[in-house]
Design a protein around this motif. Sequence first.
Motif, mmCIF file in Angstrom:
data_model
loop_
_atom_site.group_PDB
_atom_site.id
_atom_site.type_symbol
_atom_site.label_atom_id
_atom_site.label_comp_id
_atom_site.label_asym_id
_atom_site.label_seq_id
_atom_site.Cartn_x
_atom_site.Cartn_y
_atom_site.Cartn_z
ATOM 1 N N LEU A 283 12.504 -7.594 -7.576
ATOM 2 C CA LEU A 283 11.799 -6.706 -6.663
ATOM 3 C C LEU A 283 11.585 -7.427 -5.333
ATOM 4 N N SER A 287 12.344 -2.849 -1.824
ATOM 5 C CA SER A 287 12.544 -2.068 -3.053
ATOM 6 C C SER A 287 11.813 -0.731 -2.967
ATOM 7 N N GLU A 288 10.619 -0.745 -2.347
ATOM 8 C CA GLU A 288 9.843 0.491 -2.210
ATOM 9 C C GLU A 288 10.610 1.535 -1.419
ATOM 10 N N LEU A 291 13.222 3.071 -3.696
ATOM 11 C CA LEU A 291 12.613 3.954 -4.689
ATOM 12 C C LEU A 291 12.161 5.264 -4.061
ATOM 13 N N ASN A 292 11.575 5.195 -2.890
ATOM 14 C CA ASN A 292 11.122 6.422 -2.221
ATOM 15 C C ASN A 292 12.291 7.315 -1.829
ATOM 16 N N LYS A 315 6.925 -1.694 -14.581
ATOM 17 C CA LYS A 315 6.146 -0.462 -14.518
ATOM 18 C C LYS A 315 4.774 -0.711 -13.896
ATOM 19 N N LEU A 318 4.951 -1.226 -10.056
ATOM 20 C CA LEU A 318 5.105 0.020 -9.304
ATOM 21 C C LEU A 318 3.807 0.826 -9.294
ATOM 22 N N GLN A 319 3.145 0.880 -10.452
ATOM 23 C CA GLN A 319 1.909 1.649 -10.529
ATOM 24 C C GLN A 319 0.809 1.049 -9.657
ATOM 25 N N GLU A 321 1.104 -0.256 -6.855
ATOM 26 C CA GLU A 321 1.354 0.125 -5.461
ATOM 27 C C GLU A 321 1.410 1.643 -5.294
ATOM 28 N N LEU A 323 3.504 3.776 -6.471
ATOM 29 C CA LEU A 323 4.863 4.230 -6.176
ATOM 30 C C LEU A 323 5.293 5.288 -7.196
ATOM 31 N N VAL A 325 6.690 6.363 -9.971
ATOM 32 C CA VAL A 325 7.324 5.923 -11.224
ATOM 33 C C VAL A 325 7.974 7.084 -11.957
#
Length: 410
Positions: A283, A287-288, A291-292, A315, A318-319, A321, A323, A325
């Motif tokens: 990551l 990466s964000e 993912l978005n 997991k 991501l949670q 932040e 994001l 999931v």
Amino acid sequence: MSTMPQPDTSLIVACTVSRDVQNFDLLIEDMELALGESWGDLGFAEALAFFEQPESQALEFIALAIDESDEDNLALMGEIITQAKARNIKVILIAEDVTPASLHSLLRQGADEFVPYPLPENELGEAIERVRAADAALPAASAAPTLQSDSQKEGAVIVVHGLAGGTGATTLGVNLAWELATAGKEDSPSVCMLDLDFQYGAVATFLDLPRREVVYDMLSDTEGMDDEIFGQCLLTFQENLQVLTAPMEMLPLDIIGAEDVNRILEMARRHFDYVVIDMPSTLVSWSEAVLNAAHVYFATVELDMRCAQNTLRFKRALQSEELPVEKLRYVMNRAPKFTDLNGKSRVKRMAESLGISIDVHMPDGGKPITQGADHGLPLAISAPKNPLRREIAKLANSIHELNTNDVKAA
């Protein structure tokens, strides 16, 4: 070059590369039988230097000969293979008393063929025929496809992310991209594959494409990127698939930021119906952004403790932040067979303990995957009836049908 008598370098189409070719006398005989005087001999360090010379452009292949004494220098062997492949030179690996782990490592680096030593009768000649046939069967990768500046597509972004090494992420990504690119019988969608693993990206190896310096230039200045520059960074595989390979040199993953990634994805989405991304397992700051932008984000795992632990950490990260999931689709690589009730029960318990849903189950493709998946051809060409290829084709068709219906509805 070694002290062995050498022909005029303008006639050399192949070279043996070894610590001392005299240790492989049968190789000398078979090279003479197959090529006459049109081959030469190089030491390991000499090979790397020779690749930089203009004469190396005539090389069709090298025969890299190693034994157990060379296993301490696997990094050097890997560099020879990498530099050869970067120049579109095939590599036939000749090995005597070398451990399977070392062989696997070198094959993963991109060696095209493996022949044990002492050489079985006619085996070297057949290996040479195979690497030559592969070149003849595949059109040369063509660079700089023409991108229309007025293109206004809104391509779907499909991401593949391995949550541990060896979970089949690149295999899935490359073959999914190819299946999408050939999905339509008459009007196939346009597909671009982006290898964003700037350190260990292997998409170029899987499709036998060269890595080029221009990719680094583009990554260094995405603000100045336009349609022409982006197009020049792409390579065409068999007229159907456009590929942005990882750069020639290993680069830090933070060489780009979220804004750079967004520019690249916006450019790719504008020109292609599908953008398939092979992510690094690590990551990073951008990466964000991926993912978005993703419409679906495949995370590949296997049925073992390391994957379970990595999945839990992934997991949670991501949670924490906040994001999305919900975009994640977990893929079980080498999933238990339908009749393996114990294995299927373990998969169910793993999913329940992690609080996830494992939506995609990919079967074990066997030797065609472990020994040939990264040698330049998608499974649809090299092993069309392989069970793994069939499942990837089903997944691609379902994605394409869903996307087509969404476009019609819009």
